[in-house]
Design a protein around this motif. Structure first.
Motif, PDB file in Angstrom:
ATOM      1  N   THR A 113       0.833  -1.207   0.000  1.00  0.00           N
ATOM      2  CA  THR A 113       0.000   0.000   0.000  1.00  0.00           C
ATOM      3  C   THR A 113       0.869   1.260   0.000  1.00  0.00           C
ATOM      4  O   THR A 113       0.652   2.185  -0.794  1.00  0.00           O
ATOM      5  CB  THR A 113      -0.911  -0.009   1.245  1.00  0.00           C
ATOM      6  N   ALA A 114       1.865   1.271   0.882  1.00  0.00           N
ATOM      7  CA  ALA A 114       2.746   2.439   0.979  1.00  0.00           C
ATOM      8  C   ALA A 114       3.548   2.620  -0.313  1.00  0.00           C
ATOM      9  O   ALA A 114       3.749   3.737  -0.798  1.00  0.00           O
ATOM     10  CB  ALA A 114       3.685   2.281   2.173  1.00  0.00           C
ATOM     11  N   LEU A 115       3.980   1.501  -0.892  1.00  0.00           N
ATOM     12  CA  LEU A 115       4.801   1.549  -2.110  1.00  0.00           C
ATOM     13  C   LEU A 115       4.019   2.160  -3.275  1.00  0.00           C
ATOM     14  O   LEU A 115       4.529   3.011  -4.011  1.00  0.00           O
ATOM     15  CB  LEU A 115       5.246   0.118  -2.432  1.00  0.00           C
ATOM     16  N   ILE A 116       2.767   1.746  -3.434  1.00  0.00           N
ATOM     17  CA  ILE A 116       1.966   2.272  -4.549  1.00  0.00           C
ATOM     18  C   ILE A 116       1.692   3.768  -4.337  1.00  0.00           C
ATOM     19  O   ILE A 116       1.742   4.559  -5.289  1.00  0.00           O
ATOM     20  CB  ILE A 116       0.666   1.456  -4.715  1.00  0.00           C
ATOM     21  N   ASP A 117       1.448   4.154  -3.080  1.00  0.00           N
ATOM     22  CA  ASP A 117       1.242   5.583  -2.789  1.00  0.00           C
ATOM     23  C   ASP A 117       2.479   6.399  -3.165  1.00  0.00           C
ATOM     24  O   ASP A 117       2.381   7.445  -3.814  1.00  0.00           O
ATOM     25  CB  ASP A 117       0.935   5.784  -1.300  1.00  0.00           C
ATOM     26  N   VAL A 118       3.644   5.935  -2.734  1.00  0.00           N
ATOM     27  CA  VAL A 118       4.888   6.659  -3.036  1.00  0.00           C
ATOM     28  C   VAL A 118       5.109   6.718  -4.546  1.00  0.00           C
ATOM     29  O   VAL A 118       5.476   7.765  -5.097  1.00  0.00           O
ATOM     30  CB  VAL A 118       6.095   5.993  -2.329  1.00  0.00           C
ATOM     31  N   ALA A 119       4.856   5.595  -5.237  1.00  0.00           N
ATOM     32  CA  ALA A 119       5.048   5.571  -6.695  1.00  0.00           C
ATOM     33  C   ALA A 119       4.134   6.584  -7.379  1.00  0.00           C
ATOM     34  O   ALA A 119       4.536   7.260  -8.331  1.00  0.00           O
ATOM     35  CB  ALA A 119       4.782   4.162  -7.226  1.00  0.00           C
ATOM     36  N   GLU A 120       2.920   6.708  -6.882  1.00  0.00           N
ATOM     37  CA  GLU A 120       1.974   7.660  -7.476  1.00  0.00           C
ATOM     38  C   GLU A 120       2.430   9.096  -7.189  1.00  0.00           C
ATOM     39  O   GLU A 120       2.423   9.957  -8.079  1.00  0.00           O
ATOM     40  CB  GLU A 120       0.574   7.400  -6.915  1.00  0.00           C
ATOM     41  N   GLN A 135      13.051   3.542   3.861  1.00  0.00           N
ATOM     42  CA  GLN A 135      12.750   4.298   5.081  1.00  0.00           C
ATOM     43  C   GLN A 135      11.297   4.825   5.041  1.00  0.00           C
ATOM     44  O   GLN A 135      10.591   4.809   6.044  1.00  0.00           O
ATOM     45  CB  GLN A 135      13.732   5.473   5.178  1.00  0.00           C
ATOM     46  N   LEU A 136      10.885   5.258   3.861  1.00  0.00           N
ATOM     47  CA  LEU A 136       9.510   5.748   3.691  1.00  0.00           C
ATOM     48  C   LEU A 136       8.472   4.631   3.790  1.00  0.00           C
ATOM     49  O   LEU A 136       7.371   4.832   4.291  1.00  0.00           O
ATOM     50  CB  LEU A 136       9.345   6.372   2.293  1.00  0.00           C
ATOM     51  N   LEU A 137       8.837   3.451   3.282  1.00  0.00           N
ATOM     52  CA  LEU A 137       7.842   2.372   3.138  1.00  0.00           C
ATOM     53  C   LEU A 137       7.694   1.510   4.371  1.00  0.00           C
ATOM     54  O   LEU A 137       6.654   0.915   4.587  1.00  0.00           O
ATOM     55  CB  LEU A 137       8.223   1.437   1.974  1.00  0.00           C
ATOM     56  N   VAL A 138       8.757   1.375   5.161  1.00  0.00           N
ATOM     57  CA  VAL A 138       8.788   0.351   6.213  1.00  0.00           C
ATOM     58  C   VAL A 138       9.271   0.952   7.522  1.00  0.00           C
ATOM     59  O   VAL A 138      10.405   1.438   7.591  1.00  0.00           O
ATOM     60  CB  VAL A 138       9.748  -0.815   5.829  1.00  0.00           C
ATOM     61  N   GLU A 139       8.427   0.880   8.536  1.00  0.00           N
ATOM     62  CA  GLU A 139       8.841   1.435   9.827  1.00  0.00           C
ATOM     63  C   GLU A 139       9.687   0.450  10.633  1.00  0.00           C
ATOM     64  O   GLU A 139      10.669   0.830  11.254  1.00  0.00           O
ATOM     65  CB  GLU A 139       7.606   1.837  10.644  1.00  0.00           C
ATOM     66  N   ASP A 140       9.306  -0.829  10.592  1.00  0.00           N
ATOM     67  CA  ASP A 140      10.017  -1.872  11.347  1.00  0.00           C
ATOM     68  C   ASP A 140      11.441  -2.037  10.799  1.00  0.00           C
ATOM     69  O   ASP A 140      11.627  -2.453   9.653  1.00  0.00           O
ATOM     70  CB  ASP A 140       9.226  -3.179  11.203  1.00  0.00           C
ATOM     71  N   PRO A 141      12.475  -1.733  11.602  1.00  0.00           N
ATOM     72  CA  PRO A 141      13.851  -1.801  11.067  1.00  0.00           C
ATOM     73  C   PRO A 141      14.251  -3.214  10.649  1.00  0.00           C
ATOM     74  O   PRO A 141      15.073  -3.381   9.728  1.00  0.00           O
ATOM     75  CB  PRO A 141      14.724  -1.307  12.226  1.00  0.00           C
ATOM     76  N   ARG A 142      13.673  -4.218  11.291  1.00  0.00           N
ATOM     77  CA  ARG A 142      14.000  -5.606  10.915  1.00  0.00           C
ATOM     78  C   ARG A 142      13.507  -5.914   9.491  1.00  0.00           C
ATOM     79  O   ARG A 142      14.269  -6.400   8.659  1.00  0.00           O
ATOM     80  CB  ARG A 142      13.375  -6.561  11.930  1.00  0.00           C
TER      81      ARG A 142
END
Lengths: 265, 265
Positions: free
Chosen positions: A221-228, B17-24
């Motif tokens: 979900t986050a990836l598609i938002d950023v891509a847009e 960093q934008l897409l994923v909050e969990d560092p693991r």
């Protein structure tokens, strides 16, 4: 014996007959030779560095190794993406209850049918009309090269992957979806832009990632938002896209429109 | 938002960093992106159809699937090759006692170090002098991208593969050896002839196949004999061969000297 300047490549069946007496091992090696052809099946997405299109064999390797590393995120209630941030105990519990070996085996065989049926682009509505029929015929032939018990075993893995009913298949399916999304994002939406794929279609086509992995669904979900937001994906409607069948590599969009090496700005 | 005609590929770390909050999960995805580079590491051998050199990612996929199909032949007392012909009960028993999942996982990670260290040709005596040092440094960096527990787990798989002590590693090693032998035979010895590799060196370099699989060891022996009889391998001594390091693909011998399509005469 002195090597001739030009020699004939041997016939596979004839040479295996010479090398292997046991018909079971011979059939297994015939299959091993046949599947080499998956390395010549071109997918739509580029490598992360934008240098060329990915083939289905290296894609299958990438996915199996991704599954090894991401297994703890299996399960619809996984967390870990920016939108959530809760500890991922739930996904750990669910990931560890999966049969990891079956996930790997499924991903190793999931694209073999493309040797005959070609890779059908996710956004190719025309190609999807006869995808199942083409791939079923391919499965009959390719798994049919193996001794019957093994052919049935690999066919069952492929059927399980296609059905997306078991937790293992749903997780494998999530991995199969998120890898090209990452490649497209990291090549500035190269293939989305080349084929005019829009954000709404990408959301629709990838809506089931969350069924296989809640964490990877949130990343999607986050990836598609950023891509847009960055203009890698448009919002306008678009026309159908033609399928990709086996044969010489076609227009091979390459890296047009991508600056830099795909890593780094 | 309208797509620009030319867009910058995003920086991997910044976008994760934008897409994923969990560092693991972020570290795991960073690793997933990094390993894409294995698809650009060229090996010496060609595809079976002679069309191009094989890369290390698709090679790893091929080997994992080979291991799935050939596992029943694991063990030094396996049979099934032309030289024997006895029923393969012994190899079945030994094959089924192996940890199949560990064999697959080992083969999926076994070439990752080549991202930094390049593929060292089996007959490259100069390259083998510092192969271990180059690959150990590569392992530190590449497995070090992962969360510590997973990095250690994958590193242990690679160490096990390299040591060739466990039955799983010996079988994986046999698969790793027999696949390029098959490719070379089926392309009329293309790379052996290109680099002037002789039959005695091929026999020596592949003498341990039988330790991992008696059946595959017998196939190897027969294969080298046939290759020599057909002039794909010479018997004369030869000079050392230079190593192959990462970088733009070099002379890429292609299919010279191979007639036909590599399958069929």
């Amino acid at each position: 014996m002195k090597a001739e300047p030009r020699l004939h490549a041997p016939d596979v069946d004839e040479v295996l007959q010479l090398l292997v007496e046991d018909p079971r091992l011979r059939d297994q090696l015939r299959f091993v030779v046949e599947i080499d052809r998956l390395k010549s099946i071109q997918r739509r997405n580029l490598l992360v560095d934008g240098s060329r299109r990915e083939n289905s064999a290296e894609h299958s390797w990438h996915q199996a190794l991704m599954a090894m590393v991401l297994l703890e995120h299996a399960g619809a209630h996984g967390s870990g993406a920016a939108a959530e941030g809760a500890p991922n105990d739930a996904s750990d519990a669910q990931g560890s209850s999966l049969d990891a070996g079956r996930v790997l085996r499924m991903l190793l065989v999931h694209d073999l049918v493309e040797i005959d049926a070609g890779d059908t682009f996710l956004y190719d509505t025309v190609g999807y009309q006869d995808k199942e029929a083409r791939e079923t015929a391919a499965a009959e032939r390719i798994f049919g090269l193996l001794p019957a018990d093994q052919g049935a075993e690999l066919r069952a893995l492929w059927d399980e992957f296609e059905a997306k009913e078991s937790p293992e298949a749903r997780f494998a399916g999530a991995v199969d979806r998120i890898q090209p999304l990452l490649h497209n994002l990291l090549t500035a939406g190269s293939q989305w832009r080349h084929y005019g794929v829009t954000a709404d279609r990408v959301r629709l086509a990838n809506r089931d990632v969350a069924r296989g992995s809640g964490s990877l669904g949130a990343v999607t979900t986050a990836l598609i938002d950023v891509a847009e937001q960055r203009g890698f994906l448009e919002s306008a409607p678009q026309s159908d896209i033609q399928g990709d069948r086996p044969g010489p590599m076609d227009d091979a969009p390459g890296a047009e429109g991508v600056s830099g090496d795909g890593i780094g700005a």
